[in-house]
Design an enzyme around this catalytic site. Structure first.
Site, PDB file in Angstrom:
ATOM      1  N   CYS A  26      18.336 -16.738  14.403  1.00  0.00           N
ATOM      2  CA  CYS A  26      18.950 -15.837  15.286  1.00  0.00           C
ATOM      3  C   CYS A  26      18.604 -15.746  16.732  1.00  0.00           C
ATOM      4  O   CYS A  26      17.535 -16.416  17.174  1.00  0.00           O
ATOM      5  CB  CYS A  26      18.764 -14.417  14.582  1.00  0.00           C
ATOM      6  SG  CYS A  26      18.825 -14.238  12.899  1.00  0.00           S
ATOM      7  N   GLY A  52      22.321 -19.474  16.388  1.00  0.00           N
ATOM      8  CA  GLY A  52      23.138 -19.161  15.316  1.00  0.00           C
ATOM      9  C   GLY A  52      24.608 -19.177  15.376  1.00  0.00           C
ATOM     10  O   GLY A  52      25.126 -18.627  16.536  1.00  0.00           O
ATOM     11  N   ASN A 128      15.622 -11.022  15.392  1.00  0.00           N
ATOM     12  CA  ASN A 128      15.183 -12.674  15.289  1.00  0.00           C
ATOM     13  C   ASN A 128      13.945 -12.768  14.440  1.00  0.00           C
ATOM     14  O   ASN A 128      12.912 -12.292  15.282  1.00  0.00           O
ATOM     15  CB  ASN A 128      15.235 -13.212  16.635  1.00  0.00           C
ATOM     16  CG  ASN A 128      15.042 -14.804  16.444  1.00  0.00           C
ATOM     17  OD1 ASN A 128      14.597 -15.270  17.416  1.00  0.00           O
ATOM     18  ND2 ASN A 128      15.343 -15.541  15.413  1.00  0.00           N
ATOM     19  N   GLY A 129      14.025 -13.525  13.380  1.00  0.00           N
ATOM     20  CA  GLY A 129      12.666 -13.717  12.640  1.00  0.00           C
ATOM     21  C   GLY A 129      12.937 -13.674  11.057  1.00  0.00           C
ATOM     22  O   GLY A 129      14.047 -13.426  10.680  1.00  0.00           O
ATOM     23  N   TYR A 268      12.704 -28.351  18.867  1.00  0.00           N
ATOM     24  CA  TYR A 268      14.220 -28.186  18.442  1.00  0.00           C
ATOM     25  C   TYR A 268      14.897 -26.973  18.861  1.00  0.00           C
ATOM     26  O   TYR A 268      15.976 -27.118  19.327  1.00  0.00           O
ATOM     27  CB  TYR A 268      14.342 -28.692  17.049  1.00  0.00           C
ATOM     28  CG  TYR A 268      15.626 -28.472  16.235  1.00  0.00           C
ATOM     29  CD1 TYR A 268      16.659 -29.578  16.873  1.00  0.00           C
ATOM     30  CD2 TYR A 268      16.066 -27.401  16.103  1.00  0.00           C
ATOM     31  CE1 TYR A 268      17.809 -29.447  16.393  1.00  0.00           C
ATOM     32  CE2 TYR A 268      17.442 -27.471  15.440  1.00  0.00           C
ATOM     33  CZ  TYR A 268      18.108 -28.392  15.758  1.00  0.00           C
ATOM     34  OH  TYR A 268      19.462 -28.255  15.230  1.00  0.00           O
TER      35      TYR A 268
END
Ligand code: AMP
Length: 494
Positions: A26, A52, A128-129, A268
């Site tokens: 996310c 995302g 996010n996570g 990445y």
């Protein structure tokens, strides 16, 4: 729980306690005190789209009521009309982009920011996570009478805030977070206040920026750039900031621990133009390429990146080795990331749609292919074959990460362990399987050198590198501390 959400009213199709779909990738964004808060948030999310692509949402606050728009699909697809943006009134807004493969009504319900009317008023949150005790927490909350609307781990935070015995919002929020473990970079909104929080280990990024008299929170600095905001600083691991008309107040409500930023963000996941922890992501990737060239040199005619993710490392490899860099593969930009597709069948098809050999350049050459990672091995297998079909004389594969042997439980979607090629095979077996003349991965120490450390401190690694080592820094509570044979995966494996 969420009267504002634009989602269908279908009933749940999966039992939340049986559902494994807790993992996601996310991006989060928020704006405080700007007349165009929602429009800026849409732009910020657009810059974070790589984090995302399945769904996007924005909640704004006009000082009186909260407004929300959340939908499946990309930011461009959903926040493309003045109509939508105009409805998101107010000078405060937070937004979220997510990737998950939970389908149907579950996917709709999981779109963030989540919003609830709590005892103190409206509360919106974007995460996010991934929490590693979400299931355990959820079971407790359900037993206490909480009614969950989504399968998202983030909703456990919301219920913990709702049921906290503290009076003040900040105390409730801290109390809620002290009861969860895992990775979280959060932005949240209450009436006329914006919050930013990073978990004590700081696994996922979160930065603070300034725009005019306003403030911005974003997963990455590339999202500040797009709206012309100035980078102020990283939110520190374990820090909570509260942004109000009194300015930015910083709190450190958690017991301090050694930070474990996700090293895969550098390899990445983050955008190359972002700066995280004072390191430009592009520079790190070039440096990894240079280390890789030193570690695993091979005579060849051409260094070819697997576009786009392999490009910076290939540039670094070529510069260090003196072997020319060339585009031996051309990528269509009208396809999303190959990996981000729900089924193997579509993923296979996707690789063909996405990459094509630049035949005239490849024919008769000894090629060094550079990519960032091998997960299932689907991409490498196809690309090596593509090079051979285009007439390459030799194909050597170089990977700018160590072998991915373990799943991530902290917010990057990876398949179950048994689907990870490097978990099942040795490097030699992998080379044979993908049909390469040689295959080499950056070493752990090489990777650490590239991010500016002398080597990997095996006693206490400076980053979270669990996907390469199985060294999980945050307890996997839902798994009884044992990563086990199976990940709580988002991907519905066929
Ligand atoms: P695979 O084809 O399964 O080996 O996947 C490797 C490719 O997917 C690499 O070229 C990466 O660029 C990309 N990739 C690796 N990890 C992820 C991830 N978590 N999400 C999306 N793409 C990824």
């Amino acid at each position: 729980m969420d009267p504002l959400a634009q989602h269908s009213s279908e009933t749940r199709t999966v039992s939340p306690l049986d559902d494994d779909h807790f993992h996601d990738e996310c991006g989060v964004f928020g704006v405080f005190n700007h007349p165009d808060a929602a429009a800026l948030t849409a732009l910020g999310l657009h810059a974070l789209q790589h984090r995302g692509q399945e769904a996007a949402g924005i909640v704004s606050d006009d000082g009186d009521i909260f407004h929300s728009h959340r939908a499946l699909g990309s930011v461009g697809d959903n926040f493309n009309t003045e109509n939508v943006i105009d409805r998101l009134k107010g000078s405060l807004a937070i937004g979220h982009v997510r990737y998950s493969t939970a389908g149907g009504s579950t996917a709709m319900r999981n779109i963030q920011p989540l919003y609830a009317d709590l005892v103190f008023g409206g509360f919106a949150i974007a995460h996010n996570g991934n929490l590693t005790n979400a299931r355990t927490c959820r079971r407790d909350l359900v037993e206490r009478g909480c009614i969950f609307q989504s399968t998202s781990d983030t909703e456990t935070i919301l219920h913990r805030i709702a049921t906290s015995r503290h009076r003040k919002v900040i105390d409730r929020f801290i109390d809620a977070l002290r009861g969860v473990t895992g990775a979280y970079s959060l932005v949240a909104l209450t009436r006329q206040k914006m919050y930013g929080v990073r978990d004590p280990f700081g696994v996922r990024p979160l930065v603070l920026g300034r725009i005019g008299d306003g403030w911005v929170l974003a997963s990455e600095t590339c999202a500040l750039d797009i709206i012309g905001a100035e980078f102020e600083r990283d939110i520190e691991p374990g820090e909570m900031v509260i942004i109000s008309e009194d300015g930015v107040k910083s709190y450190k409500p958690f017991a301090p621990v050694e930070p474990k930023f996700c090293i895969f963000e550098y390899i990445y996941f983050a955008r190359p133009d972002s700066v995280i922890g004072d390191r430009n992501v592009y520079s790190v990737r070039k440096q990894i390429g240079a280390e890789l060239a030193r570690e695993s040199h091979v005579d060849a005619d051409m260094v070819v990146p697997v576009p786009d993710s392999g490009v910076p490392a290939a540039i670094g490899y070529a510069a260090e080795s003196g072997i020319p860099f060339d585009l031996g593969i051309i990528r269509s930009h009208y396809m999303g990331r190959t990996f981000i597709q729900p089924s193997d069948k579509i993923r296979n098809l996707g690789v063909k749609l996405k990459h094509n050999a630049n035949r005239s350049w490849v024919k008769g050459k000894r090629i060094i292919l550079v990519d960032d990672s091998i997960v299932r091995g689907t991409t490498s297998l196809k690309i090596v074959e593509m090079m051979r079909n285009a007439g390459a004389k030799e194909v050597h594969m170089r990977i700018s990460s160590p072998p991915t042997t373990h799943p991530c439980y902290y917010g990057i979607d990876t398949p179950n362990k048994d689907k990870l090629m490097a978990h099942r095979m040795s490097v030699e077996e992998m080379a044979k399987h993908i049909g390469a003349d040689s295959l080499a991965f950056i070493t752990h120490d090489g990777l650490y050198r590239a991010v500016g450390e002398e080597k990997r401190n095996s006693e206490c690694p400076q980053f979270c590198d669990a996907c390469f080592t199985g060294d999980y820094p945050i307890p996997l509570v839902d798994k009884d501390g044992d990563p086990g044979p199976e990940q709580l995966t988002l991907l519905s494996e066929g």
